[in-house]
Scaffold this motif. Structure first.
Motif, PDB file in Angstrom:
ATOM      1  N   LEU A  24      51.682 -14.078  -0.796  1.00  0.00           N
ATOM      2  CA  LEU A  24      50.911 -13.235  -1.713  1.00  0.00           C
ATOM      3  C   LEU A  24      50.389 -14.034  -2.894  1.00  0.00           C
ATOM      4  CD1 LEU A  24      53.123 -10.026  -1.630  1.00  0.00           C
ATOM      5  CD2 LEU A  24      50.789 -10.257  -0.735  1.00  0.00           C
ATOM      6  N   ARG A  25      51.237 -14.898  -3.421  1.00  0.00           N
ATOM      7  CA  ARG A  25      50.810 -15.726  -4.553  1.00  0.00           C
ATOM      8  C   ARG A  25      49.714 -16.703  -4.153  1.00  0.00           C
ATOM      9  NH1 ARG A  25      56.683 -16.705  -7.463  1.00  0.00           N
ATOM     10  NH2 ARG A  25      56.652 -14.760  -8.657  1.00  0.00           N
ATOM     11  N   ALA A  26      49.776 -17.216  -2.938  1.00  0.00           N
ATOM     12  CA  ALA A  26      48.713 -18.107  -2.454  1.00  0.00           C
ATOM     13  C   ALA A  26      47.396 -17.341  -2.368  1.00  0.00           C
ATOM     14  CB  ALA A  26      49.091 -18.701  -1.100  1.00  0.00           C
ATOM     15  N   SER A  27      47.458 -16.089  -1.907  1.00  0.00           N
ATOM     16  CA  SER A  27      46.247 -15.259  -1.851  1.00  0.00           C
ATOM     17  C   SER A  27      45.708 -14.996  -3.246  1.00  0.00           C
ATOM     18  CB  SER A  27      46.538 -13.928  -1.152  1.00  0.00           C
ATOM     19  OG  SER A  27      46.798 -14.136   0.212  1.00  0.00           O
ATOM     20  N   ILE A  28      46.600 -14.714  -4.181  1.00  0.00           N
ATOM     21  CA  ILE A  28      46.185 -14.489  -5.571  1.00  0.00           C
ATOM     22  C   ILE A  28      45.521 -15.746  -6.132  1.00  0.00           C
ATOM     23  CG2 ILE A  28      47.051 -14.137  -7.930  1.00  0.00           C
ATOM     24  CD1 ILE A  28      49.162 -12.221  -6.611  1.00  0.00           C
ATOM     25  N   ASP A  29      46.106 -16.906  -5.855  1.00  0.00           N
ATOM     26  CA  ASP A  29      45.519 -18.169  -6.326  1.00  0.00           C
ATOM     27  C   ASP A  29      44.121 -18.371  -5.751  1.00  0.00           C
ATOM     28  OD1 ASP A  29      47.871 -18.590  -7.700  1.00  0.00           O
ATOM     29  OD2 ASP A  29      48.616 -20.145  -6.325  1.00  0.00           O
ATOM     30  N   ASN A  30      43.942 -18.057  -4.470  1.00  0.00           N
ATOM     31  CA  ASN A  30      42.622 -18.171  -3.839  1.00  0.00           C
ATOM     32  C   ASN A  30      41.623 -17.214  -4.468  1.00  0.00           C
ATOM     33  OD1 ASN A  30      43.459 -20.168  -2.059  1.00  0.00           O
ATOM     34  ND2 ASN A  30      43.916 -18.736  -0.419  1.00  0.00           N
ATOM     35  N   LEU A  31      42.067 -15.991  -4.723  1.00  0.00           N
ATOM     36  CA  LEU A  31      41.182 -14.996  -5.350  1.00  0.00           C
ATOM     37  C   LEU A  31      40.811 -15.426  -6.766  1.00  0.00           C
ATOM     38  CD1 LEU A  31      42.920 -11.803  -3.993  1.00  0.00           C
ATOM     39  CD2 LEU A  31      40.581 -12.554  -3.461  1.00  0.00           C
ATOM     40  N   ASP A  32      41.776 -15.957  -7.510  1.00  0.00           N
ATOM     41  CA  ASP A  32      41.483 -16.447  -8.861  1.00  0.00           C
ATOM     42  C   ASP A  32      40.433 -17.556  -8.819  1.00  0.00           C
ATOM     43  OD1 ASP A  32      43.257 -14.673 -10.027  1.00  0.00           O
ATOM     44  OD2 ASP A  32      44.853 -16.159 -10.288  1.00  0.00           O
ATOM     45  N   HIS A  37      34.684 -19.226  -9.651  1.00  0.00           N
ATOM     46  CA  HIS A  37      33.415 -19.720  -9.101  1.00  0.00           C
ATOM     47  C   HIS A  37      32.318 -18.658  -9.198  1.00  0.00           C
ATOM     48  CE1 HIS A  37      34.692 -23.643  -7.706  1.00  0.00           C
ATOM     49  NE2 HIS A  37      35.832 -23.085  -7.363  1.00  0.00           N
ATOM     50  N   LEU A  38      32.670 -17.403  -8.960  1.00  0.00           N
ATOM     51  CA  LEU A  38      31.689 -16.319  -9.097  1.00  0.00           C
ATOM     52  C   LEU A  38      31.230 -16.170 -10.541  1.00  0.00           C
ATOM     53  CD1 LEU A  38      33.198 -13.612  -6.723  1.00  0.00           C
ATOM     54  CD2 LEU A  38      31.031 -14.808  -6.432  1.00  0.00           C
ATOM     55  N   LEU A  39      32.169 -16.272 -11.475  1.00  0.00           N
ATOM     56  CA  LEU A  39      31.790 -16.190 -12.890  1.00  0.00           C
ATOM     57  C   LEU A  39      30.891 -17.358 -13.278  1.00  0.00           C
ATOM     58  CD1 LEU A  39      35.110 -14.988 -14.547  1.00  0.00           C
ATOM     59  CD2 LEU A  39      32.924 -13.760 -14.515  1.00  0.00           C
ATOM     60  N   ALA A  40      31.185 -18.524 -12.754  1.00  0.00           N
ATOM     61  CA  ALA A  40      30.334 -19.692 -13.045  1.00  0.00           C
ATOM     62  C   ALA A  40      28.915 -19.447 -12.543  1.00  0.00           C
ATOM     63  CB  ALA A  40      30.923 -20.952 -12.413  1.00  0.00           C
ATOM     64  N   GLU A  41      28.778 -18.909 -11.344  1.00  0.00           N
ATOM     65  CA  GLU A  41      27.447 -18.607 -10.799  1.00  0.00           C
ATOM     66  C   GLU A  41      26.758 -17.537 -11.629  1.00  0.00           C
ATOM     67  OE1 GLU A  41      25.598 -20.129  -8.377  1.00  0.00           O
ATOM     68  OE2 GLU A  41      27.223 -21.578  -8.566  1.00  0.00           O
ATOM     69  N   ARG A  42      27.516 -16.530 -12.042  1.00  0.00           N
ATOM     70  CA  ARG A  42      26.943 -15.465 -12.865  1.00  0.00           C
ATOM     71  C   ARG A  42      26.411 -16.037 -14.175  1.00  0.00           C
ATOM     72  NH1 ARG A  42      27.067 -11.460 -16.490  1.00  0.00           N
ATOM     73  NH2 ARG A  42      26.889  -9.303 -15.767  1.00  0.00           N
ATOM     74  N   PHE A  43      27.202 -16.924 -14.796  1.00  0.00           N
ATOM     75  CA  PHE A  43      26.774 -17.495 -16.073  1.00  0.00           C
ATOM     76  C   PHE A  43      25.596 -18.449 -15.907  1.00  0.00           C
ATOM     77  CE2 PHE A  43      30.503 -15.515 -17.826  1.00  0.00           C
ATOM     78  CZ  PHE A  43      30.109 -15.222 -19.120  1.00  0.00           C
TER      79      PHE A  43
END
Length: 113
Positions: A24-32, A37-43
């Motif tokens: 679960l923590r590995a999935s959370i790390d991937n989502l983070d 990366h999505l925020l970087a693209e948005r900015f």
């Protein structure tokens, strides 16, 4: 009888729990990472918006657009079973940062003019 373990020390019966926790923590790390990366693209996009606004002497903030976006995001949050108030706070934080960037861009353009 359940084995007791001290903090930081797992018992044999905890092994499946710890394995699931690790996954679960590995999935959370991937989502983070994906969020960053999505925020970087948005900015990157909002940076271009700021440059366009500054070049055409448009205001850095657009309250009508922001209100539409908040309404839209709250609806999306409800559909995704995410607390709408959290989604609104998150968007407000992002918009505040975008407007700050737009003001900096506008000031730089005005200074260079």
């Amino acid at each position: 009888m359940t084995e007791l373990s001290t903090p930081g020390q797992a018992s044999q019966s905890d092994t499946p729990v710890l394995a699931e926790l690790k996954l679960l923590r590995a999935s959370i790390d991937n989502l983070d990472a994906a969020l960053v990366h999505l925020l970087a693209e948005r900015f990157k996009c909002t940076q271009k918006v700021g440059e366009l606004k500054a070049a055409h002497d448009l205001p850095p903030a657009d309250p009508a657009r922001e209100a539409e976006q908040i309404k839209r995001l709250r609806r999306l949050a409800e559909e995704a079973q995410l607390e709408p108030q959290f989604a609104e706070k998150f968007l407000n934080f992002i918009v505040e940062e975008v407007v700050r960037h737009h003001k900096l861009i506008a000031a730089a353009v005005a200074k260079g003019a």
